[in-house]
Design an enzyme around this catalytic site. Structure first.
Site, PDB file in Angstrom:
ATOM      1  N   ASN A   1       0.849  -1.189   0.000  1.00  0.00           N
ATOM      2  CA  ASN A   1       0.000   0.000   0.000  1.00  0.00           C
ATOM      3  C   ASN A   1       0.882   1.234   0.000  1.00  0.00           C
ATOM      4  O   ASN A   1       1.756   1.389   0.847  1.00  0.00           O
ATOM      5  CB  ASN A   1      -0.890  -0.006   1.248  1.00  0.00           C
ATOM      6  CG  ASN A   1      -1.994   1.017   1.168  1.00  0.00           C
ATOM      7  OD1 ASN A   1      -1.793   2.138   0.720  1.00  0.00           O
ATOM      8  ND2 ASN A   1      -3.172   0.626   1.621  1.00  0.00           N
TER       9      ASN A   1
ATOM     10  N   ASP B   1      -5.517  -8.748   1.156  1.00  0.00           N
ATOM     11  CA  ASP B   1      -5.619  -7.531   1.969  1.00  0.00           C
ATOM     12  C   ASP B   1      -4.266  -6.828   1.947  1.00  0.00           C
ATOM     13  O   ASP B   1      -3.411  -7.065   2.793  1.00  0.00           O
ATOM     14  CB  ASP B   1      -6.030  -7.903   3.395  1.00  0.00           C
ATOM     15  CG  ASP B   1      -6.386  -6.683   4.229  1.00  0.00           C
ATOM     16  OD1 ASP B   1      -6.118  -5.559   3.778  1.00  0.00           O
ATOM     17  OD2 ASP B   1      -6.916  -6.860   5.339  1.00  0.00           O
TER      18      ASP B   1
ATOM     19  N   HIS C   1     -11.522   1.045   4.218  1.00  0.00           N
ATOM     20  CA  HIS C   1     -10.484   0.151   3.717  1.00  0.00           C
ATOM     21  C   HIS C   1     -11.117  -0.816   2.719  1.00  0.00           C
ATOM     22  O   HIS C   1     -12.272  -1.204   2.858  1.00  0.00           O
ATOM     23  CB  HIS C   1      -9.885  -0.599   4.907  1.00  0.00           C
ATOM     24  CG  HIS C   1      -8.818  -1.575   4.522  1.00  0.00           C
ATOM     25  ND1 HIS C   1      -7.748  -1.223   3.728  1.00  0.00           N
ATOM     26  CD2 HIS C   1      -8.644  -2.886   4.820  1.00  0.00           C
ATOM     27  CE1 HIS C   1      -6.975  -2.283   3.564  1.00  0.00           C
ATOM     28  NE2 HIS C   1      -7.493  -3.293   4.209  1.00  0.00           N
TER      29      HIS C   1
ATOM     30  N   CYS D   1      -5.299   0.956  -1.138  1.00  0.00           N
ATOM     31  CA  CYS D   1      -5.914  -0.361  -0.938  1.00  0.00           C
ATOM     32  C   CYS D   1      -7.037  -0.592  -1.941  1.00  0.00           C
ATOM     33  O   CYS D   1      -7.276  -1.716  -2.381  1.00  0.00           O
ATOM     34  CB  CYS D   1      -6.430  -0.504   0.490  1.00  0.00           C
ATOM     35  SG  CYS D   1      -7.521   0.831   1.010  1.00  0.00           S
TER      36      CYS D   1
END
Length: 1123
Positions: free
Chosen positions: A211, A480, A463, A216
């Protein structure tokens, strides 16, 4: 979510620790670290609901902590701590800054409560969310979530800009009710996961994406596209060449990224790709919309694929078609229009699942009554219109409308309703109800779910991550950012439906009401792959699909990376020796270097094993630089107490027999990994090295620089040994020869002593000895022609000291107009020592402004790349340097604006923005009233009278404070205007009606507000301009309505649709025409309370508008790919 990544230097915002700087990371909003946490007492109650009971240690443990803070607006402490609560065996607490951590936002963090007592190298990983509850409407609760590895240097983590203070403290917004703020923290701790040692590749076979700050949303989309192999193969086949650079070519950057995702062992950076988009660091710290990025990226790739072997790939994968139709019911008129789509936007609100959304998508709309269709040749006709699908694409992207504009609230909201989606999606159901008659019925539109993109958080931020099953097997994976984990079907589907979740009861034996909370993590985008196409879509992609030049390039990059890794691993075995020569001094002094002699980062360096004898190293130098060993003499450098760096002494014969690892500079006691040396050589007229003479004990090695004030030029001219007891004058003939002057030229000599913190360059007396002047080895003598007395008038910097002062303090400043804060208007070369007056005079001269005092300057925020919210007061800062420093960083940007009056005069005045409402029906007009700060409201109204047209000369005015369409205050005429804040509240001036001046003892002055209700008919929404109304005793609603209609100039037809109610603290009591209105209001001799009012319920027909953030400077940018 924003994760800590190094940035090249900086909404919207950044997750940051509050109490210390992160290595390589700075908060975008420029917040400073604050003191270490200290416990503070606060009025409040806390409630903890836990799900940790009876769970094995390796399971996720979750707790919800609720903190009610009473007397919130009266809290004077800079920061507040909640009570301690326990999750996963760890102690936590919430830390807030009620007035913001140096920003105009509430700042909120999750804090490890006992970090001061934890052992060295402690760490713990948590996934958490923080929320400020909207006590009037839970849908407007602001919630943000994050995940973080807490450790000694980052014991707290959260949001510096959680929500604007203007919203939090607005009593009408619902975040403060009875001056109580409710904060909820959901903390999830999974003990089994070691965040730092977790190896995604080893555990799952896949790697994540790093990131960059707030990317994200991009990472989740890129992982989804990468795991569509047909798409990946097409990207690999886009033509690129070995001369392309990834940072300048989107195809090559995407090829490189996909290759690394396929073959890397660790997570992959996206910087090359975002650079190829034309994004700067600021773009990477702006969170955008996945759906918007998906469209923009696919459009860009579609364009880049034109004319190549993969042209049309985007259409083949993602393009479907639907038919818009309209047909008359009673006559034979029908029209159709075919349109293509790359994704479908499906309604979430009011739909229980995907099928319900498709039903709504193809729902037939009837055009009848006032909405009849005008058919050519047939006039107005009843008709029906709708949409049917001609064909669906092999890869079906469904964008779920989780965000929508709420017209009643005049704001964007997130829809967190439960919304189900199937593992298998049959779009041929019920006899092909979604398909047009022209659809190819031989194609079976049965789809299987490939990926689920999730948004966790609220409208203000959050997020993104993705659940993907790359091969369409039963195994799901969660991508993630850097971390990839295996997940089950329930986690990927059911847990992403949204809706409400019920926490297990902490004490099951008791009859407690279940604790429900809204799930803010839910599916945002779905990707389905058609069953009949999955063999083609989920195809093999191997190295044969990758261009050879790309394979070689990436293989080379990988080898370089591994080489650097080995280099780092073996670093303890080697010493770096940096060798400066006279050629380096000639090249650098006057170009890159002015003070001292050389930049050691730009000289020749050698990496040698620490065990190598120095004599062997000299042979390496002879091979590399072509200087025979017998002609080399090496000197140590030494860092002096005044922070200068000079050659100190030659190595002696014994030292030259030692291993290089045992050599060290004179000023350094311990062994070091880097050694700096000066190589002294003597070159003859034929450029052949000569033997070096022995250095006598009384000889000093000096270096010489020549300054030319006419050319503003400083250059290196040579070095020489002098006798320590010799006089300074004895060196003059040699210096004249070095400079190319005649032997009789008179010159002036200076010793360059130091440059930090201030320049020290002192004149040398020619009759003094070098020893008496404290001259030693490595010292620098600067000289110039002897200047005449008028030189100061001829040259800007007539001598060496003034030139050094100029070089040290010169600063190129980029000036930008405050109303165009992204564009440089002009640049000026200034001095950091320039005074405030110097700076504004130079700017005024540049823009042709006669009066510099009419300039107002605003400093730059290095982190947000925006102007700071507060301008520089007149002579408020002494020097330019202070104007450019921002939290220990130097900026080179200043903003300017030209005022209509001098700044000192403006600062003595208070400017009030007053909206004047005329007694007539004319539109309100905004007036800026400037008066001395000690003036009163009465003075302001007198000044306003001179600017407005009154109904009669003797009319009296009053000043009212209006906020969120309610009247909060009528200002006394004696109140000082300096106490009035018009930044968040509207100041309204109006004539006092004659009837109010003489009202009877039983008359009441009441508040009248416009309102309507939300779709659920529960939440009252005020709008429009509130006003006062004099209410007479025994006056019925019918009488009041007549006066209100006349006052507001409303037509009979429209007014007949209005409802009237008495509202008290949000409760609505509708009135009938025969009701005596005064009985509902408290008997008050003054203006009524704003929460007890007569409400006029009707539709809001005023133009909708998006309210910008109240901060002085805000920027919003759409997703753009520039290249």
């Amino acid at each position: 979510m924003i994760t800590p990544q190094p940035i090249d230097q900086e909404d919207e915002e950044m997750l940051v620790p509050h109490n210390g700087p992160m290595e390589g990371v700075l908060a975008l909003d420029g917040t400073q670290p604050v003191d270490a946490p200290q416990h503070m007492e606060v009025d409040g109650q806390a409630e903890v609901v836990s799900t940790t009971e009876n769970q094995p240690d390796n399971e996720t443990q979750v707790s919800r902590f609720t903190w009610s803070i009473e007397n919130f607006s009266r809290q004077n402490s800079k920061k507040l701590y909640s009570d301690v609560f326990v999750v996963g065996g760890y102690k936590w607490r919430v830390l807030i800054f009620p007035k913001g951590n140096n920003v105009e936002h509430l700042s909120m963090y999750l804090d490890v409560a006992d970090f001061t007592n934890l052992p060295f190298n402690w760490s713990r990983y948590a996934h958490f969310s923080l929320a400020v509850v909207n006590q009037m409407n839970n849908d407007l609760t602001i919630k943000k979530d994050a995940q973080h590895q807490f450790h000694g240097r980052e014991s707290d983590w959260g949001f510096t800009s959680f929500m604007p203070l203007s919203e939090l403290y607005d009593p009408g917004k619902g975040y403060l009710v009875n001056d109580t703020c409710v904060i909820v923290a959901d903390v999830s701790v999974r003990k089994m996961v070691d965040y730092w040692s977790y190896d995604s590749k080893k555990e799952t076979g896949y790697v994540g994406l790093k990131n960059q700050g707030a990317t994200c949303y991009m990472n989740s989309l890129l992982q989804t596209l990468y795991h569509i192999p047909y798409f990946r193969k097409a990207v690999y086949h886009m033509p690129t060449t070995e001369n392309d650079m990834p940072s300048g070519s989107i195809p090559l950057a995407l090829q490189s990224l996909f290759y690394k995702l396929q073959y890397n062992e660790t997570s992959v950076a996206t910087k090359e790709l975002t650079k190829s988009f034309g994004w700067d660091t600021y773009d990477s710290f702006m969170q955008h919309d996945v759906q918007e990025l998906n469209r923009v990226l696919c459009e860009k790739l579609e364009d880049k694929m034109k004319g190549t072997v993969v042209e049309g790939t985007i259409q083949k994968l993602f393009e479907g078609h639907h038919m818009n139709y309209l047909e008359c019911i009673n006559v034979d008129v029908k029209s159709t229009r075919k349109e293509s789509f790359y994704d479908l936007q499906l309604d979430v609100k009011g739909c229980r699942d995907v099928y319900a959304s498709f039903d709504k998508y193809v729902e037939v709309e009837r055009l009848e009554g006032d909405n009849k269709y005008h058919a050519d040749g047939h006039g107005l006709q009843d008709a029906r219109k709708g949409v049917l699908f001609i064909d669906f694409p092999p890869v079906l992207e469904l964008q779920l409308k989780r965000f929508e504009y709420d017209f009643a609230r005049d704001t964007m909201v997130k829809i967190n309703d439960r919304y189900e989606f199937p593992l298998e999606l049959d779009l041929d159901r019920e006899g092909g109800k979604y398909l047009s008659p022209d659809a190819d019925k031989s194609v079976r539109n049965l789809y299987t779910l490939h990926s689920v993109l999730v948004h966790s958080g609220g409208i203000s931020g959050g997020h993104y991550y993705a659940f993907i099953r790359p091969t369409l097997s039963d195994q799901w994976f969660k991508f993630d950012d850097e971390r990839v984990t295996k997940e089950d079907l329930k986690r990927a589907l059911e847990e992403q439906y949204g809706g409400e979740e019920e926490l297990p009861q902490a004490n099951p034996g008791y009859n407690n009401t279940p604790f429900k909370f809204t799930k803010y993590s839910n599916a945002y985008m779905l990707v389905y792959i058609r069953e009949s196409d999955k063999e083609k879509i989920i195809c093999d992609v191997n190295e044969k699909d990758i261009a050879e030049h790309l394979r070689l390039r990436l293989k080379r990059e990988k080898e370089e990376k591994e080489s650097k890794k080995r280099y780092k691993a073996e670093a303890h075995l080697y010493t770096i020796i940096k060798v400066a020569r006279e050629v380096d001094l000639l090249q650098q002094i006057g170009q890159d270097v002015y003070f001292d002699l050389v930049d050691h980062e730009k000289v020749h360096s050698f990496r040698v094993q620490k065990q190598m004898p120095f004599n062997f190293f000299k042979e390496e130098v002879a091979k590399e630089l072509g200087i025979p060993v017998q002609f080399q003499r090496f000197w140590y450098w030494a860092k002096r107490q005044n922070q200068t760096y000079r050659p100190n002494r030659p190595l002696n014969p014994h030292e030259e027999t030692l291993p290089v690892g045992q050599l060290r500079e004179a000023s350094i006691k311990a062994q070091i990994a880097e050694l700096k040396l000066f190589l002294e050589i003597e070159i003859g007229p034929d450029l052949i090295p000569l033997p070096l003479p022995e250095k006598a004990k009384d000889e000093i090695l000096l270096f010489f620089k020549l300054y030319d004030p006419e050319k503003l030029e400083l250059r290196y001219v040579g070095r020489s040994f002098v006798k320590s007891f010799g006089k300074v004058a004895e060196i003059i003939p040699k210096l004249n020869k070095m400079a190319g002057f005649s032997p009789e030229e008179q010159i002036q000599l200076y010793e360059e002593i130091k440059y930090e913190p201030n320049v020290m360059c002192e004149r040398l007396e020619k009759n003094a000895t070098f020893r008496s002047c404290q001259i030693e080895d490595g010292d620098i003598i600067c000289f110039q022609k002897l200047q005449q007395s008028q030189a100061a008038e001829i040259y800007r910097y007539p001598d060496v000291p003034s030139f050094f002062d100029y070089v040290k303090n010169r600063q190129i400043v980029h000036f930008r107009s405050l109303d165009r804060p992204k564009e440089d208007d002009f640049c000026l070369e200034l001095s950091k020592l320039h005074t405030y007056d110097d700076v504004v005079e130079r700017v005024a001269d540049k823009i042709g402004l006669d009066d510099p005092s009419k300039l107002r300057l605003t400093p730059h925020n290095c982190y947000s790349q925006q102007p700071k919210p507060h301008y520089i007061k007149y002579r408020g800062l002494d020097h330019l340097l202070e104007m450019l420093v921002h939290h220990n960083q130097m900026s080179d940007i200043l903003y300017y604006e030209v005022l209509d009056i001098p700044l000192p005069e403006l600062q003595r005045l208070k400017t009030l923005k007053i909206v004047f409402h005329p007694a007539s029906k004319d539109e309100p007009v905004i007036h800026n009233i400037r008066l001395p700060k000690q003036s009163t409201v009465g003075d302001a109204l007198i000044a306003l009278k001179e600017k407005v047209e009154l109904s009669h000369p003797d009319a009296e005015l009053r000043l009212i404070e209006v906020f969120v369409h309610k009247i909060y205050k009528v200002f006394p005429l004696s109140e000082k205007i300096d106490n009035i804040n018009d930044q968040y509240w509207t100041l309204r001036a109006e004539e006092i009606p004659e009837e109010e001046k003489n009202f009877g003892p039983q008359d009441r002055l009441i508040h009248v507000y416009h309102f309507n209700k939300d779709n659920n008919q529960t939440q009252v929404q005020n709008f429009g301009d509130p006003f006062f109304l004099l209410l007479h005793e025994d006056e019925t609603l019918a009488d009041v309505k007549t006066r209100i209609q006349k006052k507001l100039h409303v037509s009979d037809d429209e007014f007949s649709k209005w409802k009237f109610a008495f509202l008290s603290l949000g409760r609505t009591d509708y009135l009938q025409d025969t009701d005596v209105v005064s009985t509902r209001f408290q008997k008050k001799e003054v203006y009524g309370a704003w929460e007890h009012y007569l409400g006029l319920e009707h539709p809001d027909t005023t133009p909708k508008r998006s309210f910008a953030n109240q901060n002085r400077h805000t920027y919003e940018r759409p997703v753009k790919i520039y290249n």
